[in-house]
Every structure is written in C-alpha cells, then in structure tokens.
Enzyme design. Sequence first.
Site, PDB file in Angstrom:
ATOM      1  N   HIS A 133       2.128   7.594  29.221  1.00 32.95           N
ATOM      2  CA  HIS A 133       1.604   8.716  30.005  1.00 32.95           C
ATOM      3  C   HIS A 133       0.418   8.315  30.869  1.00 32.95           C
ATOM      4  O   HIS A 133      -0.205   9.177  31.485  1.00 32.95           O
ATOM      5  CB  HIS A 133       1.219   9.874  29.076  1.00 32.95           C
ATOM      6  CG  HIS A 133       2.381  10.436  28.329  1.00 32.95           C
ATOM      7  ND1 HIS A 133       2.250  11.276  27.239  1.00 32.95           N
ATOM      8  CD2 HIS A 133       3.722  10.281  28.501  1.00 32.95           C
ATOM      9  CE1 HIS A 133       3.451  11.618  26.783  1.00 32.95           C
ATOM     10  NE2 HIS A 133       4.358  11.015  27.536  1.00 32.95           N
ATOM     11  N   GLY A 213      -0.028   9.942  13.881  1.00 33.05           N
ATOM     12  CA  GLY A 213      -0.733  11.011  14.568  1.00 33.05           C
ATOM     13  C   GLY A 213       0.008  11.638  15.724  1.00 33.05           C
ATOM     14  O   GLY A 213      -0.614  12.013  16.716  1.00 33.05           O
TER      15      GLY A 213
END
Length: 436
Positions: A133, A213
Amino acid sequence: MSVNYSDGLSPYEHKGKCGQPEKFDPQDLVSEKVKKLAEFVRASRHLVVHTGAGISTSAGIPDFRGPKGVWTLEQKGEKPNVSVTFDNARPTLTHMALVALERAGIVKYVITQNVDGLHSRSGFPRNRLSELHGNMFVEECDKCGSQFINSSALPTMGLKPTGNPCLFIKSGDRKCRGRLRDTILDWEDSLPERDLELADKHAKEADLNLTLGTSLQIVPSGNLPLAARKKGGKLVIVNLQPTKHDSKATLKIHAFVDEVMSALCSELGIAIPEFQKPSALLESVHTVKERKLNVFLKDFELSQDSGVNGVKTKHEIKKEEEETKLNDPNLSQENDRCPVKIKRLNEPKVHSETCGVLQKGEQNSSEHCKNEHQCEQNLVVKSEQEDNESINEQIIGQSEDQNIDLNGEPSLKRKMLPHVFNADQILNSVKVAKLT
C-alpha cells in the site's frame, strides 16, 4: 505528518467489520502455542510473514478496526488521540524481531499493508519486503520507476507529485526527466506491480505463512496467506480480533504480537536488537544472484553504520570471514598448497635471503620465495576486487566536476557511482547509478 493518514485520502465505504471484541488466550495457553509455532518455524524452509496495522499500535500508531481504531472511532463520531508522527514513531519489538529473524536466515520475506515505513526504518532489507500500500517515506519516478527513500515523511499521498525531480542518471550520462510522486495508494488505486508479483511469488513458495496484527479483510493482501494451502503450506494467525480466515488457520494465537514475537525469538535462541536510529538497508545479507532493485537512499543519515540496529552489511560480514581465515593458525586448503606461510597484507614484506617464514623447518629456496611473492600478489588482487565489490555499499559523493570517464563498461559505472545521496548535494553535484 499525522499518522491518521486516511483523512488525506478519498472517502471509503467498504471498511469491513470494525470494533469487534478482542480475545486474549490464557498465558499458559499462549506459551504452549508459541512452542508449537517454534516447531513450525524450525521445520520451515520458506517462512513468509504478513504484517498489518496491529504490529505498529505499540508505537502509538492507531489501527483501523480495533476498539480504538480510526474507523471504529469514526463510527462513533470520534477521532483517535495520537501523540506521534510518522517521523518520530519508533519501530516496535516485532519490527526488530523480524530484522533479527531475517538476518538469521529464518524469515525469507515480509509482506506488509502498512504505510508507516517502520519496516524499512528498522533496517529490514528492502529486497526482502513488499509494501503493498506504499510507504510514507518513499518517492517514485513517474517515468523510469526509480524509488528514493527519504529520512522524513512526504507531505503528499494518493500518488500525487511531490514537486521533486527524478535524480536517476541513465546510460550515456543522460538525466531522467521524470517527476517524483509519493507511493501511498488511494483506496481504488492498483497495487504496485513489482511488490505484488514478489509477494504472490513468495506466498506461494512458503511452507509457512505467518500473519501478525491483521484482520485480513482487505483484498488482495488478505488472501495472500492462503496461496500455499493447496501445497500443504501452514497458516498461523496472530491477532486479538477474529480474522477473515480463522477457519483455515493451522494455529491461531490470541495475544499481543510483541509478546508472541518476544517468546518466539526466545524459543529459537534469537536475540532481538534494540532500535537505535532510523536506517535503511537495500539488500539482505543473504542476497546471492537476483535482479537489483531501482531503489536508492536519498538522505545520508539513513545509511547503515556498522552494527546499527544490529544489522551488518554483506561486505562487513565477508570482511569478518576473511579476517577470521587470515588470523586462523591453521592454514586453509588453498594456502596449504604453498609451503610458505601467507602473511597479513599490513605486515612489512621481507626481502632478505630468507624471504618469508617456512613451515616445518624447510630450507629457503628461490622456489619458496617465488611462491610467497605469488601468494602475496594474489592477496593484493583479491583485496582490490573486494574493495571494488564493496563500493556500492559505501557512501560516495561523486561530483560531476571530477571529470570521471563514464564511458567504460557498465559494471565499472555501477562501481563508480553512488546510491546514497546527501539532501543538500542532490541537484547537480551527485550522479545516480541504476542498480541493474
């Protein structure tokens, strides 16, 4: 810049499930599961780690869907209370554990959805990392595709122009006339081709995919950990909230990622280095033969000093190995072929009738003397070759006014030109080499 970077992007409706309750495994169960994870890791040949926003929350950077996540609070009409910026956020224990595990040859590749740049700033090698990203500290040329890592976060996002020119110098000493843009994707932008290709390749090769996570809700990133399941690859999920692929996991651990990674490294006997300062490493010490990346350090302060964050360069390791061999009283097989003991290059040469120190009390002879000089000459040549190979890892400020001949073979151009730049020397006084 605020770590709540999503405010700078276009509105996004598909935010998935936010604010789901967190689950914590009992401590004894966590210990048992970590031991099981350690068994998987020891048996693994290709371990790939997938990281999400949950590994950066202990650095003060909020996640999106957690109880205090950006989107969870947004639904309540609230905003997260943050006290850090991208510039002063520090890599967490998990970031540093991944640096140590990669250095030990255990972690083969990391795929991240995070844009905070903490992986690269921790010293994790860029050619072992896919940033799907983008990265708040990285600019990319819209013409040649070269990337430049900055020491400060960029002021733009959404693949917008940063106002900086590309610094890359093409063959024939021609400047690239491209413009630099940030690498942060807006919600509807396509993922970077090279990073996605490498992420897909390593996820499929993995016999163990470890997710840390992340709720795995964003696609295609969230589906990559499943790429190796058809070939028998294992999937381990470490997350406090439920994830999209819990039912497909071989092992699930509900605990803080820092706690799990600390216990895992302890089980494996791996020491986790302390973070000292932001630094970037372009290549892993395990790099052998592979295509070079068009990635450069734009700022001098990001260069790796010896031992920074517990990381050493390939040249430093190779130099230590060579020094160990030279200091070893037992000569190597190659040296055994010569009856003369090879001396260190920094020792004074002996030019007497007894040229050198002979083994086993052998008598001096012109043949022995000749052999010794030949060995020393070979060492000099070898040393020069190693120095040439190390130039790419040294910080060089090569000015144009030195009239260096750049019309030689491409390999020499690579050795002569820098890939580390000082911000106040960038415009016309520094040349940039393409690392291909």
